[in-house]
Design an enzyme around this catalytic site. Sequence first.
Site, PDB file in Angstrom:
ATOM      1  N   HIS A 230       0.748  -1.172  -7.612  1.00  0.00           N
ATOM      2  CA  HIS A 230       1.247  -2.093  -6.581  1.00  0.00           C
ATOM      3  C   HIS A 230       1.661  -3.402  -7.226  1.00  0.00           C
ATOM      4  O   HIS A 230       1.273  -3.689  -8.358  1.00  0.00           O
ATOM      5  CB  HIS A 230       0.151  -2.380  -5.524  1.00  0.00           C
ATOM      6  CG  HIS A 230      -0.994  -3.174  -6.078  1.00  0.00           C
ATOM      7  ND1 HIS A 230      -2.016  -2.596  -6.805  1.00  0.00           N
ATOM      8  CD2 HIS A 230      -1.281  -4.507  -6.039  1.00  0.00           C
ATOM      9  CE1 HIS A 230      -2.877  -3.526  -7.180  1.00  0.00           C
ATOM     10  NE2 HIS A 230      -2.453  -4.697  -6.739  1.00  0.00           N
ATOM     11  N   ASP A 232       1.521  -7.631  -6.268  1.00  0.00           N
ATOM     12  CA  ASP A 232       0.851  -8.527  -5.323  1.00  0.00           C
ATOM     13  C   ASP A 232       1.914  -9.269  -4.506  1.00  0.00           C
ATOM     14  O   ASP A 232       3.004  -9.545  -4.990  1.00  0.00           O
ATOM     15  CB  ASP A 232      -0.040  -9.527  -6.073  1.00  0.00           C
ATOM     16  CG  ASP A 232      -1.206  -8.838  -6.782  1.00  0.00           C
ATOM     17  OD1 ASP A 232      -1.491  -7.670  -6.475  1.00  0.00           O
ATOM     18  OD2 ASP A 232      -1.839  -9.485  -7.645  1.00  0.00           O
ATOM     19  N   HIS A 287       1.009  -3.108 -11.258  1.00  0.00           N
ATOM     20  CA  HIS A 287      -0.264  -2.876 -11.952  1.00  0.00           C
ATOM     21  C   HIS A 287      -1.124  -1.896 -11.178  1.00  0.00           C
ATOM     22  O   HIS A 287      -0.879  -1.639  -9.997  1.00  0.00           O
ATOM     23  CB  HIS A 287      -0.999  -4.194 -12.221  1.00  0.00           C
ATOM     24  CG  HIS A 287      -1.199  -5.061 -10.999  1.00  0.00           C
ATOM     25  ND1 HIS A 287      -0.184  -5.780 -10.401  1.00  0.00           N
ATOM     26  CD2 HIS A 287      -2.308  -5.326 -10.264  1.00  0.00           C
ATOM     27  CE1 HIS A 287      -0.657  -6.449  -9.370  1.00  0.00           C
ATOM     28  NE2 HIS A 287      -1.952  -6.182  -9.245  1.00  0.00           N
ATOM     29  N   ARG A 297     -16.818  -0.989 -12.344  1.00  0.00           N
ATOM     30  CA  ARG A 297     -15.970  -2.146 -12.689  1.00  0.00           C
ATOM     31  C   ARG A 297     -15.968  -3.121 -11.510  1.00  0.00           C
ATOM     32  O   ARG A 297     -15.950  -2.704 -10.347  1.00  0.00           O
ATOM     33  CB  ARG A 297     -14.536  -1.671 -12.941  1.00  0.00           C
ATOM     34  CG  ARG A 297     -13.542  -2.812 -13.140  1.00  0.00           C
ATOM     35  CD  ARG A 297     -12.107  -2.304 -13.214  1.00  0.00           C
ATOM     36  NE  ARG A 297     -11.189  -3.411 -13.041  1.00  0.00           N
ATOM     37  CZ  ARG A 297     -10.806  -4.226 -14.002  1.00  0.00           C
ATOM     38  NH1 ARG A 297     -11.265  -4.068 -15.233  1.00  0.00           N
ATOM     39  NH2 ARG A 297      -9.986  -5.218 -13.759  1.00  0.00           N
TER      40      ARG A 297
HETATM   41  C1  LIG Z   1      -3.844 -12.158   0.606  1.00  0.00           C
HETATM   42  C2  LIG Z   1      -3.748 -10.864   0.506  1.00  0.00           C
HETATM   43  C3  LIG Z   1      -3.161 -10.122  -0.673  1.00  0.00           C
HETATM   44  C4  LIG Z   1      -3.567  -8.709  -0.416  1.00  0.00           C
HETATM   45  C5  LIG Z   1      -3.476  -8.659   1.059  1.00  0.00           C
HETATM   46  C6  LIG Z   1      -4.231  -9.915   1.492  1.00  0.00           C
HETATM   47  C7  LIG Z   1      -5.736  -9.659   1.299  1.00  0.00           C
HETATM   48  C8  LIG Z   1      -6.042  -8.622   0.260  1.00  0.00           C
HETATM   49  C9  LIG Z   1      -5.034  -8.499  -0.882  1.00  0.00           C
HETATM   50  C10 LIG Z   1      -5.026  -7.124  -1.571  1.00  0.00           C
HETATM   51  C11 LIG Z   1      -6.089  -6.944  -2.670  1.00  0.00           C
HETATM   52  C12 LIG Z   1      -5.946  -5.553  -3.303  1.00  0.00           C
HETATM   53  C13 LIG Z   1      -4.485  -5.199  -3.631  1.00  0.00           C
HETATM   54  C14 LIG Z   1      -3.579  -5.531  -2.431  1.00  0.00           C
HETATM   55  C15 LIG Z   1      -2.160  -5.021  -2.668  1.00  0.00           C
HETATM   56  C16 LIG Z   1      -4.239  -5.017  -1.177  1.00  0.00           C
HETATM   57  O1  LIG Z   1      -4.152  -3.897  -0.738  1.00  0.00           O
HETATM   58  O2  LIG Z   1      -5.060  -6.015  -0.665  1.00  0.00           O
HETATM   59  C17 LIG Z   1      -3.628  -7.019  -2.171  1.00  0.00           C
HETATM   60  C18 LIG Z   1      -2.735  -7.607  -1.065  1.00  0.00           C
HETATM   61  C19 LIG Z   1      -1.351  -8.056  -1.480  1.00  0.00           C
HETATM   62  O3  LIG Z   1      -1.160  -8.677  -2.528  1.00  0.00           O
HETATM   63  O4  LIG Z   1      -0.442  -7.762  -0.718  1.00  0.00           O
HETATM   64  O1  LIG Z   2      -9.401  -4.969 -10.327  1.00  0.00           O
HETATM   65  C1  LIG Z   2      -8.381  -5.377 -10.841  1.00  0.00           C
HETATM   66  O2  LIG Z   2      -8.341  -5.696 -12.023  1.00  0.00           O
HETATM   67  C2  LIG Z   2      -7.081  -5.498 -10.097  1.00  0.00           C
HETATM   68  C3  LIG Z   2      -7.217  -6.027  -8.721  1.00  0.00           C
HETATM   69  C4  LIG Z   2      -5.890  -6.184  -8.064  1.00  0.00           C
HETATM   70  O3  LIG Z   2      -4.873  -5.769  -8.559  1.00  0.00           O
HETATM   71  C5  LIG Z   2      -5.824  -6.898  -6.786  1.00  0.00           C
HETATM   72  O4  LIG Z   2      -6.879  -7.277  -6.250  1.00  0.00           O
HETATM   73  O5  LIG Z   2      -4.690  -7.096  -6.317  1.00  0.00           O
HETATM   74 FE   LIG Z   3      -3.126  -6.608  -7.539  1.00  0.00          FE
END
Ligand SMILES: C=C1C[C@]23C[C@H]1CC[C@H]2[C@@]12CCC[C@@](C)(C(=O)O1)[C@H]2[C@@H]3C(=O)O
Ligand SMILES: O=C(O)CCC(=O)C(=O)O
Ligand SMILES: [Fe+2]
Length: 353
Positions: A230, A232, A287, A297
């Site tokens: 994905h 961010d 990533h 982890r």
């Molecule tokens: C502020 C954010 C950024 C979110 C959504 C929201 C809360 C949680 C974050 C994450 C964290 C894990 C990867 C991701 C892809 C997910 O599934 O939740 C992230 C997402 C994004 O970067 O879109």
């Molecule tokens: O665990 C990790 O190193 C990656 C976490 C991540 O990609 C995310 O929270 O968006």
């Molecule tokens: Fe991420």
Amino acid sequence: MVTLSEAYRDHPLHLHHIIPLDFSSAGTLPETHAWPELDDFATNGCSNGQKSIPVIDLKDPNAMEVIGIACEKWGVFELRNHEIPLNLIEEVDFQAKRFFALPSQNKLKALRSPGGATGYGVARISPFFSKYMWHEGFTIMGSPVDLAKRIWPNDYAPFCDPMENYQKQMKHLSEQLKHLIFNFLDISNEAKNWVGSTNSSGSGCACTAIQLNSYPSCPDPNRAMGLAPHTDTSLFTILHQSNTNGLQIFKDEVGWVPVNPDPTALVVNTGDILHIMSNGRFRSVLHRVMVNGTRPRYSVAYFYSPPLNYVVSASSNGVLKSGELARFHSVTVKEYIGLKAKNLEKALCLITI
Ligand SMILES: C=C1C[C@]23C[C@H]1CC[C@H]2[C@@]12CCC[C@@](C)(C(=O)O1)[C@H]2[C@@H]3C(=O)O
Ligand SMILES: O=C(O)CCC(=O)C(=O)O
Ligand SMILES: [Fe+2]
């Protein structure tokens, strides 16, 4: 801060896309968590793992230049000399582990609600994949107190104090990084300081979130996925990984490159909003996280974005060189979060001109 939740309210999820597996009682990998196409994928990645990401000292007199080049070529770098106290990082880590070590029924007291954005649950991107990830997360936006009280009604301070302190320190570091990155790109002072933008609380503060990530050790790691590939949504993300490996970034012409943990350093990666603001010069980096058969982890991600009604646009922020055209339609942060929540990685294509 709390306002970032607002952008997710229109995208409610089903409970089966929120409740994580009870990993402590999973002796074998359930079919729901077995990713069929993974073998090839995993081997391809590892064979190309010889390269490593740039390492940058924040105190380097050329920090702006080297950070700019790292964002352009890699979309990720390891940051040293960041001045976040190590004992604070360790305390946040310790509290995250303490939370994830709780019995499943306790963690579920802080479960994210279907229309909510904060609390305990699977990754937000889960509904886009047919298999579940070997992962559980805890998302904090603004004050962690209400969530923590649900778990520790009278003793929430040991969890909340370090989290709130971390939010402050990360915000300060993010502002420094934002200035370096925006100066490198020649972004105007107006755009740099979010002039005229507010979020629904009326403040001109950045939108931020903390995500605690846990990837339990897995009975069949070669068939499981920690966090699917994905990008961010943020402007950029500052990640702390404790000492178990698993994070990989995708680099064109190289493949999956491991990002080896250094618990004293932080990892900074570019997000979609920076991709749009830089007109595609700083692409958001793809990533993923692979899981481990013997060690769990943990990681802590801090997402930093402009205020919700900030107009993300290359055409008005000064990045375009003469004659260069904007490659993306302008969108507000809130609109982009909505597009991403509905379309995941297609969101950038949808606003491509
Ligand atoms: C502020 C954010 C950024 C979110 C959504 C929201 C809360 C949680 C974050 C994450 C964290 C894990 C990867 C991701 C892809 C997910 O599934 O939740 C992230 C997402 C994004 O970067 O879109
Ligand atoms: O665990 C990790 O190193 C990656 C976490 C991540 O990609 C995310 O929270 O968006
Ligand atoms: Fe991420």
